[in-house]
Design an enzyme around this catalytic site. Structure first.
Site, PDB file in Angstrom:
ATOM      1  N   ARG A   1       0.976   3.825   1.684  1.00 27.06           N
ATOM      2  CA  ARG A   1       1.456   4.359   2.971  1.00 27.06           C
ATOM      3  C   ARG A   1       2.677   3.604   3.498  1.00 27.06           C
ATOM      4  O   ARG A   1       3.300   4.034   4.469  1.00 27.06           O
ATOM      5  CB  ARG A   1       0.325   4.317   3.998  1.00 27.06           C
ATOM      6  CG  ARG A   1      -0.221   2.934   4.291  1.00 27.06           C
ATOM      7  CD  ARG A   1      -1.436   2.992   5.204  1.00 27.06           C
ATOM      8  NE  ARG A   1      -2.010   1.676   5.485  1.00 27.06           N
ATOM      9  CZ  ARG A   1      -2.873   1.055   4.692  1.00 27.06           C
ATOM     10  NH1 ARG A   1      -3.251   1.636   3.563  1.00 27.06           N
ATOM     11  NH2 ARG A   1      -3.351  -0.137   5.009  1.00 27.06           N
ATOM     12  N   TYR A   2       2.990   2.467   2.871  1.00 33.80           N
ATOM     13  CA  TYR A   2       4.106   1.660   3.358  1.00 33.80           C
ATOM     14  C   TYR A   2       5.366   1.781   2.502  1.00 33.80           C
ATOM     15  O   TYR A   2       6.428   1.327   2.904  1.00 33.80           O
ATOM     16  CB  TYR A   2       3.717   0.176   3.410  1.00 33.80           C
ATOM     17  CG  TYR A   2       2.593  -0.130   4.358  1.00 33.80           C
ATOM     18  CD1 TYR A   2       2.652   0.262   5.703  1.00 33.80           C
ATOM     19  CD2 TYR A   2       1.455  -0.802   3.924  1.00 33.80           C
ATOM     20  CE1 TYR A   2       1.618  -0.005   6.573  1.00 33.80           C
ATOM     21  CE2 TYR A   2       0.418  -1.087   4.796  1.00 33.80           C
ATOM     22  CZ  TYR A   2       0.495  -0.686   6.117  1.00 33.80           C
ATOM     23  OH  TYR A   2      -0.529  -0.952   6.977  1.00 33.80           O
ATOM     24  N   ILE A   3       5.255   2.345   1.329  1.00 35.07           N
ATOM     25  CA  ILE A   3       6.415   2.421   0.438  1.00 35.07           C
ATOM     26  C   ILE A   3       6.815   3.870   0.233  1.00 35.07           C
ATOM     27  O   ILE A   3       6.008   4.790   0.396  1.00 35.07           O
ATOM     28  CB  ILE A   3       6.131   1.751  -0.923  1.00 35.07           C
ATOM     29  CG1 ILE A   3       4.897   2.351  -1.591  1.00 35.07           C
ATOM     30  CG2 ILE A   3       5.955   0.250  -0.752  1.00 35.07           C
ATOM     31  CD1 ILE A   3       4.600   1.773  -2.976  1.00 35.07           C
TER      32      ILE A   3
ATOM     33  N   ALA B   1       0.836  -1.199   0.000  1.00 34.57           N
ATOM     34  CA  ALA B   1       0.000   0.000   0.000  1.00 34.57           C
ATOM     35  C   ALA B   1       0.873   1.253   0.000  1.00 34.57           C
ATOM     36  O   ALA B   1       2.011   1.249   0.483  1.00 34.57           O
ATOM     37  CB  ALA B   1      -0.915  -0.003   1.227  1.00 34.57           C
TER      38      ALA B   1
END
Length: 849
Positions: free
Chosen positions: A121-123, A119
């Site tokens: 928000r994680y990368i 997602a």
């Protein structure tokens, strides 16, 4: 009635009618134009679609050298892109996976396996140093208002690199689509330099993420209508296991495995198990069913699965606000010209800045050196009078300047702090002016030699960023696989001769052969008719069938021997013929004249052109003196199927019976080795190997120091990069070899006879060990070599007759030292041998690669 008509005529609303057809036409064109220009098709200037351009612009605004959450980048981009976060998220992941303009951190997915990125928000991501170097310069950027009018965004980025060709592009618009394949980073720069120098260049796709192999024979410079064939590398781990080492472009490991399972379920190939061992590198293990040939399975994988795919490029780009179809060369030329013009603009801006700097520095020097600043100490009525006095003070020196002095120039001088006057170093100003003048001279030189300057720019890019971006997709020529030859025989064909039916469902009738669903069946009837039809459940082909078999197109060796009677004249003829090509489901009359009373007395099919002897008995009531005689088919030439044949007798024939088998009347099968695709053929492509028949074998020597004996089936594969020597096997010939012994750091020579007879097994005949390799192999009867040793530029040369130097021993012996590790090269000096008695046609046996 007239009142109603008057009312209608007076109704103003009728004058405002809008026809739906016109609305649809206008709105549809507007929509189509919008999708083409604003969403799906990239611009020729910077190679970007609008969403990609807005992502890069947003990332540049955010750039502080650190990674940013992709979710934040998406939010920033939404200020410019009015189509929601999903399209932006997909586009940024796609850009990040190309590993060129964006540096990534975290799980960004894998195009080889089809795994999705984590997602947003994680990368994290940031612009690469390469992107910052080639894509951004606010002074040369053309700006436009964003969709809500609040901000400016670039119309196109000032891209000084053929990014469109490096990354590739794909999009579907209204009524058209674009598909541009990615090309190699280094090759693009080299091609740009060649173009600027007026030299020819060629560009071919390179798939850095999926690797693989590519056949570019039909690429046609990326024009619409061209195509490329892309294959995965398939290795033979052993006789029961194949390893697929990469995937074709656009195919995932999951899709590839599914295509293999589907081909197996449909009976086109036979595999026992498919295992995905992919980790850092792709590896799909294909375990073969017992008794299945690895070579044929490799061909079948290319023919029936996604191990080979065909890709059709379609280079549609936006040029001057219109979609155009260009070639890859056109796109590169556009990019190189655009880059040159951008560099020219940058130089012109730099020149203007340097001239302004020279002008002001010269003013400053005169202002202090000639003490014009003292006008500031005089008592003047007002500020304007002071400025006028200073301007008047410059009058004697204005000819030294390159442009007029402006009011702003004088105001700027008066704003200098007082301490600047006391710390003033005129020599320092002189040095600054000299430096500026040198810079101006260099910029003017670069403008006058703009091509050289652009080439130097490209060379710097290549030096700075080219390492590690070399070509990874191997360009090869692929062989054309005949699917009928590699399809597994997954069904059986049967015949009902009396009723005239053939098919796979007639299991109670006569079995003919194992076949595949892709095969064609050839049928001969008693009335002299022949036809070829596709394998099916049940097909009516005509009554009184005398022969049924699988049809092999272009088969020039299968020979049909036939005796028939012409129904009109009563004369019997004998003929021999091949059937190489036909129109499917069309009846051909082999009795030539086609009389309804014509019929076949005798018919045989001979796989290798055999010519038997038959006994012919005539009707006892005929007037012939000799009513029984033998006929030898070997006396009849093989001609076309439309030939009438040789007259056998004008009397009625009672019977024709087989008497004895005959030898083949055909010469051995001539076979060539195509060293580009690694296949045997009979079409005279590549190196002539020899004439083969019966139990003849092929002898192959590989670069790793092993040899192998094989049959001469055309389905055999020999990897061209591995083969060093190939010829028709002669057990009496002596093999001479020179190889490197890494342990002792020397080159050994050995001579031996082939003692093994096992087919399709590789035997290592050099000393085993890491770093050992074969340098030379030959079966020449008198091998003489030229050894070059010492320094590469000026080596020592020595001729050695290996016949005299090395004794013939077993194939497992180590051999005799012939040179140290200072050996530069080995050259075989022996000329081709004269043809041996066994090869009367004068064919050269074997070839050294």
């Amino acid at each position: 009635m007239s009142d109603i008509q008057d009312n209608l005529q007076n109704d103003e609303s009728l004058h405002n009618i809008i026809h739906v057809g016109g609305m649809y036409e206008n709105w549809f064109l507007d929509y189509a134009s919008y999708v083409i220009l604003e969403r799906a098709v990239p611009s020729v200037e910077d190679g970007l679609k609008p969403v990609q351009r807005r992502i890069f612009h947003a990332m540049k605004e955010m750039d502080d050298g650190r990674f940013n959450k992709v979710a934040n980048i998406i939010g920033q981009t939404m200020q410019y892109h009015p189509h929601g976060d999903a399209s932006i998220s997909d586009a940024i992941v796609n850009l990040g996976q190309k590993d060129l303009m964006i540096e990534t951190q975290g799980n960004w997915g894998d195009v080889r396996t089809g795994d999705e990125a984590a997602a947003a928000r994680y990368i994290e991501a940031r612009l690469s140093k390469f992107a910052l170097d080639i894509a951004f310069n606010p002074k040369t950027t053309t700006w436009q208002l964003s969709y809500d009018g609040r901000k400016n965004e670039p119309l196109t980025l000032p891209m000084k690199f053929p990014l469109l060709l490096a990354q590739g592009a794909e999009g579907i618009a209204v009524g058209l689509s674009t598909k541009i394949l990615p090309h190699n980073f280094c090759e693009l720069i080299e091609a740009s330099i060649k173009y600027l120098r007026g030299r020819k260049f060629e560009l071919f796709p390179d798939f850095s993420s999926t690797r693989g192999m590519i056949d570019v024979a039909a690429y046609n410079d990326g024009k619409r209508g061209g195509k490329v064939r892309v294959r995965a590398h398939i290795e033979e781990k052993d006789k029961k296991t194949l390893l697929i080492k990469d995937v074709p472009y656009g195919v995932t490991t999951t899709q590839l495995m599914e295509s293999i399972v589907k081909a197996n379920d449909s009976g086109k190939i036979k595999v026992k198990k498919v295992v995905d061992n992919t980790a850092k590198d792709v590896e799909i293990e294909v375990q073969l069913a017992p008794g299945i040939s690895p070579d044929i399975t490799i061909d079948a994988l290319y023919a029936f699965t996604d191990c080979e795919v065909s890709i059709s490029p379609n280079a549609c780009v936006i040029v001057d606000d219109r979609p155009q179809f260009l070639t890859v060369s056109d796109l590169l030329k556009h990019s190189a010209d655009f880059t040159r013009e951008l560099l020219k603009k940058e130089l012109e801006l730099k020149l203007a800045e340097l001239e302004d700097k020279w002008h002001y520095t010269s003013l400053e020097k005169i202002f202090f050196e000639k003490q014009i600043y003292k006008e500031l100490e005089q008592k003047h009525k007002d500020w304007e009078t002071v400025l006028q006095a200073i301007d008047k003070g410059f009058n004697p020196y204005k000819k030294q300047l390159k442009r007029a002095i402006t009011r702003e120039d004088i105001v700027k001088l008066t704003e200098k702090p007082v301490r600047r006057i006391y710390r003033l170093d005129i020599n320092e100003l002189n040095e600054q002016i000299k430096g500026i003048e040198a810079d101006i001279k260099q910029v003017k030189y670069d403008l006058d030699h703009l091509v050289d300057f652009t080439v130097a720019y490209y060379e710097n890019l290549l030096k700075k960023y080219g390492k590690g971006r070399e070509r990874v997709t191997e360009i090869k020529t692929f062989d054309t696989i005949q699917v009928q030859q590699v399809a597994i025989a997954n069904t059986k064909i049967y015949v009902n001769r009396a009723d005239g039916f053939i098919g796979t469902s007639l299991k109670k009738d006569e079995f003919i052969a194992d076949c595949s669903d892709l095969d064609n069946i050839i049928v001969f009837r008693k009335d002299g008719k022949m036809l070829v039809t596709k394998v099916a459940d049940k097909t009516f082909v005509g009554k009184d069938i005398i022969h049924v078999d699988i049809f092999r197109k272009n088969d020039e060796r299968t020979t049909y021997n036939m005796i028939y009677v012409d129904g009109k004249t009563g004369i019997s003829y004998a003929k021999r013929f091949n059937v190489t090509g036909i129109t499917r489901d069309k009846e051909y009359d082999l009795t030539v004249k086609g009389d309804k009373n014509s019929k076949v007395h005798y018919f045989t099919a001979n796989a290798n052109g055999e010519a038997e002897v038959v006994t012919i008995k005539l009707s006892p009531n005929c007037a012939a003196r000799n009513k029984e005689f033998d006929m030898y088919f070997e006396t009849i030439a093989i001609k076309g199927r439309n030939s009438q044949g040789n007259q056998v007798t004008k009397y009625p024939i009672r019977s024709v019976k087989f008497k004895e088998a005959g030898a083949s009347t055909l010469a051995g099968q001539k076979i060539w080795y195509d060293d580009k695709v690694g296949r045997l053929n009979t079409e005279e492509r590549g190196v002539y190997i020899g004439s083969f028949e019966g139990e003849d074998k092929i002898f192959v020597v590989f670069k790793n120091g092993s040899y192998e004996l094989t049959n001469y089936e055309l389905t055999n594969r020999y990897e061209p990069d591995d083969v060093i020597y190939i010829e028709k096997f002669n057990p009496e010939k002596i093999v001479t070899a020179i190889y490197y012994d890494a342990d002792k750091k020397q080159f050994n020579a050995k001579r031996f006879k082939i003692e093994t007879q096992t087919l399709n097994n590789k035997f290592v005949f050099i000393k085993e060990g890491q770093g050992n390799y074969l340098e030379l192999a030959t079966t020449h009867s008198d091998p003489v070599v030229l050894l070059r040793t010492g320094k590469k530029r000026n080596p020592d040369e020595e001729e050695v007759n290996l016949n005299e130097f090395v004794e013939v021993t077993g194939w497992k012996t180590v051999g005799t030292r012939i040179a140290g590790d200072d050996l530069v090269s080995v050259e075989l000096l022996s000329e081709d041998e004269d043809p041996s008695p066994e090869d009367e046609e004068g064919n050269v046996q074997g070839e050294l690669f």
